[in-house]
Design an enzyme around this catalytic site. Structure first.
Site, mmCIF file in Angstrom:
data_model
loop_
_atom_site.group_PDB
_atom_site.id
_atom_site.type_symbol
_atom_site.label_atom_id
_atom_site.label_comp_id
_atom_site.label_asym_id
_atom_site.label_seq_id
_atom_site.Cartn_x
_atom_site.Cartn_y
_atom_site.Cartn_z
ATOM 1 N N LYS A 64 0.748 -1.125 -0.036
ATOM 2 C CA LYS A 64 -0.065 0.085 0.063
ATOM 3 C C LYS A 64 0.853 1.403 0.204
ATOM 4 C CE LYS A 64 -4.052 -2.226 2.224
ATOM 5 N NZ LYS A 64 -4.972 -2.113 3.073
ATOM 6 N N ASP A 101 -10.211 2.179 2.510
ATOM 7 C CA ASP A 101 -10.183 1.410 3.780
ATOM 8 C C ASP A 101 -10.627 2.537 4.697
ATOM 9 O OD1 ASP A 101 -9.108 -0.996 3.058
ATOM 10 O OD2 ASP A 101 -6.947 -0.340 3.442
ATOM 11 N N LEU A 208 -11.077 -5.130 13.367
ATOM 12 C CA LEU A 208 -10.987 -5.176 11.738
ATOM 13 C C LEU A 208 -10.716 -6.425 11.294
ATOM 14 C CD1 LEU A 208 -10.521 -2.180 12.138
ATOM 15 C CD2 LEU A 208 -8.590 -2.209 10.817
HETATM 16 P P1 NDP Z 1 0.182 -4.097 10.043
HETATM 17 O O1 NDP Z 1 1.135 -5.568 9.881
HETATM 18 O O2 NDP Z 1 0.632 -2.971 9.324
HETATM 19 O O3 NDP Z 1 0.063 -3.829 11.464
HETATM 20 C C1 NDP Z 1 0.031 -4.758 12.546
HETATM 21 C C2 NDP Z 1 -0.361 -4.198 13.993
HETATM 22 O O4 NDP Z 1 -0.796 -5.235 14.706
HETATM 23 C C3 NDP Z 1 1.031 -3.625 14.591
HETATM 24 O O5 NDP Z 1 0.740 -2.300 15.415
HETATM 25 C C4 NDP Z 1 1.426 -4.628 15.424
HETATM 26 O O6 NDP Z 1 2.164 -4.313 16.560
HETATM 27 C C5 NDP Z 1 0.114 -5.361 15.983
HETATM 28 N N1 NDP Z 1 0.454 -6.621 16.491
HETATM 29 C C6 NDP Z 1 0.586 -7.688 15.795
HETATM 30 N N2 NDP Z 1 0.574 -9.044 16.350
HETATM 31 C C7 NDP Z 1 0.300 -8.470 17.879
HETATM 32 C C8 NDP Z 1 0.054 -8.986 18.963
HETATM 33 N N3 NDP Z 1 0.070 -10.400 19.074
HETATM 34 N N4 NDP Z 1 -0.195 -8.345 20.106
HETATM 35 C C9 NDP Z 1 -0.315 -7.118 19.917
HETATM 36 N N5 NDP Z 1 -0.275 -6.178 19.089
HETATM 37 C C10 NDP Z 1 0.019 -7.047 17.777
HETATM 38 O O7 NDP Z 1 -1.180 -4.823 9.775
HETATM 39 P P2 NDP Z 1 -2.584 -4.041 9.206
HETATM 40 O O8 NDP Z 1 -2.665 -2.998 10.067
HETATM 41 O O9 NDP Z 1 -2.512 -3.813 7.659
HETATM 42 O O10 NDP Z 1 -3.772 -5.006 9.501
HETATM 43 C C11 NDP Z 1 -3.857 -5.187 10.950
HETATM 44 C C12 NDP Z 1 -4.953 -6.365 10.826
HETATM 45 O O11 NDP Z 1 -6.480 -5.622 10.457
HETATM 46 C C13 NDP Z 1 -4.953 -7.530 10.132
HETATM 47 O O12 NDP Z 1 -5.784 -8.567 10.806
HETATM 48 C C14 NDP Z 1 -5.997 -7.476 8.677
HETATM 49 O O13 NDP Z 1 -6.674 -8.540 8.374
HETATM 50 C C15 NDP Z 1 -7.037 -6.471 9.261
HETATM 51 N N6 NDP Z 1 -7.708 -5.402 8.237
HETATM 52 C C16 NDP Z 1 -8.995 -5.488 7.856
HETATM 53 C C17 NDP Z 1 -9.545 -4.644 7.004
HETATM 54 C C18 NDP Z 1 -10.836 -4.857 6.699
HETATM 55 O O14 NDP Z 1 -11.335 -4.163 5.748
HETATM 56 N N7 NDP Z 1 -11.899 -5.413 7.621
HETATM 57 C C19 NDP Z 1 -8.739 -3.886 6.139
HETATM 58 C C20 NDP Z 1 -7.080 -3.635 6.612
HETATM 59 C C21 NDP Z 1 -6.518 -4.567 7.688
HETATM 60 P P3 NDP Z 1 3.706 -3.749 16.241
HETATM 61 O O15 NDP Z 1 3.952 -2.365 15.794
HETATM 62 O O16 NDP Z 1 4.493 -3.842 17.658
HETATM 63 O O17 NDP Z 1 4.482 -4.712 15.294
#
Ligand code: NDP
Length: 268
Positions: A64, A101, A208
């Protein structure tokens, strides 16, 4: 012919976008076709799009930001997010980037009359959610397990905390899980007792992640919060992209977002 469209990502086989878009083309009698393209490197995104003769595309993880950097013009809230999930080709060679989004999320909660929000997570989807809430003047706080990704939000003026250091001083109308905790595991996005405290004075919980009741939503339900998963957001972002794909050529059709979204909802 409306044209050819695709979703780019890596991995991409799980994407539901081709089903949603092709079904909507069929329902509206439009001659468009939408497929999926697995890309190794984001650096090739624009070249791949142009050489495949596409009229529009969706771009998902992890491209993205590349999509933002490689288009000719960025419109709307995507300018503040720094990431695009939609490209539309205008006038044969002008590539325009959008982020649907953000609006897709907002469409889900706009009736709730939210006064303030807490976002858990600081990844790409958190940027879209945070920037659209800010654009509607909804005070928003972010917490994340690690500090690095919080700097984007601190620069944009959000109150930000590392989750383990966060002590809530007020209640939040809506708690939004934007982390992937709960997607392929049984984890909560932050400490359980912290989350219980937040749930005890919240009204809504939004995850999400779609298609399952995550530990986050299960906990929120046990506190009788009104809960939503990410399915409606997924459909809304697709419907908003679909409208952008079609409206240059087909503004005679009745392409309201809710009508497209209701078609898409029929098959998801
Ligand atoms: P990113 O990889 O960009 O970000 C992931 C985030 O989750 C980071 O802040 C990370 O923390 C945190 N994280 C990951 N694992 C854990 C954990 N075990 N405990 C706490 N925090 C955690 O992903 P996206 O933001 O793009 O996507 C996140 C979710 O949103 C996904 O599940 C995706 O499927 C969903 N999504 C749904 C959409 C919809 O239309 N419904 C659209 C876009 C996304 P850190 O910074 O510390 O690594």
């Amino acid at each position: 012919m409306l044209g050819f469209f695709a979703v780019y990502g890596n991995p991409i086989t799980h994407s539901k976008s081709p089903f949603l878009h092709n079904y909507a083309f069929t329902k509206l009698g439009l001659s468009g076709y939408y497929s999926r393209i697995l890309l190794d490197k984001g650096a090739n995104l624009r070249q791949n799009f142009l050489s495949n003769g596409l009229s529009g595309a969706n771009i998902t993880l992890p491209f993205k930001e590349e999509a933002f950097n490689q288009c000719d013009e960025v419109r709307g809230v995507a300018q503040n997010i720094g990431a695009c999930n939609t490209w539309v080709l205008e006038d044969k060679n002008h590539l325009v980037g959008y982020n649907t989004d953000a609006q897709g999320f907002y469409e889900c909660i706009k009736e709730y009359k939210i006064k303030n929000a807490l976002i858990i997570g600081a990844g790409g989807s958190a940027k879209a959610v945070a920037m659209i809430l800010q654009s509607h003047n909804i005070p928003t706080t972010l917490i994340n397990r690690s500090v690095q990704n919080l700097s984007f939000f601190a620069h944009k003026g959000f109150e930000c905390y590392v989750s383990s250091e966060f002590k809530p001083t007020c209640s939040y109308d809506i708690l939004i899980n934007t982390t992937s905790a709960g997607l392929n595991d049984n984890l909560l996005p932050c400490d359980e007792s912290q989350l219980k405290e937040l749930c005890s004075c919240g009204k809504y919980a939004f995850d999400l992640i779609y298609g399952k009741c995550t530990p986050f939503l299960a906990l929120a339900q046990s506190f009788h919060l009104s809960c939503s998963d990410g399915k409606e957001m997924l459909i809304n972002q697709a419907a908003l992209s679909f409208e952008l794909f079609c409206k240059q050529k087909y503004n005679k059709y009745n392409l309201e977002i809710q009508r497209i979204a209701s078609f898409m909802n029929e098959i998801l």
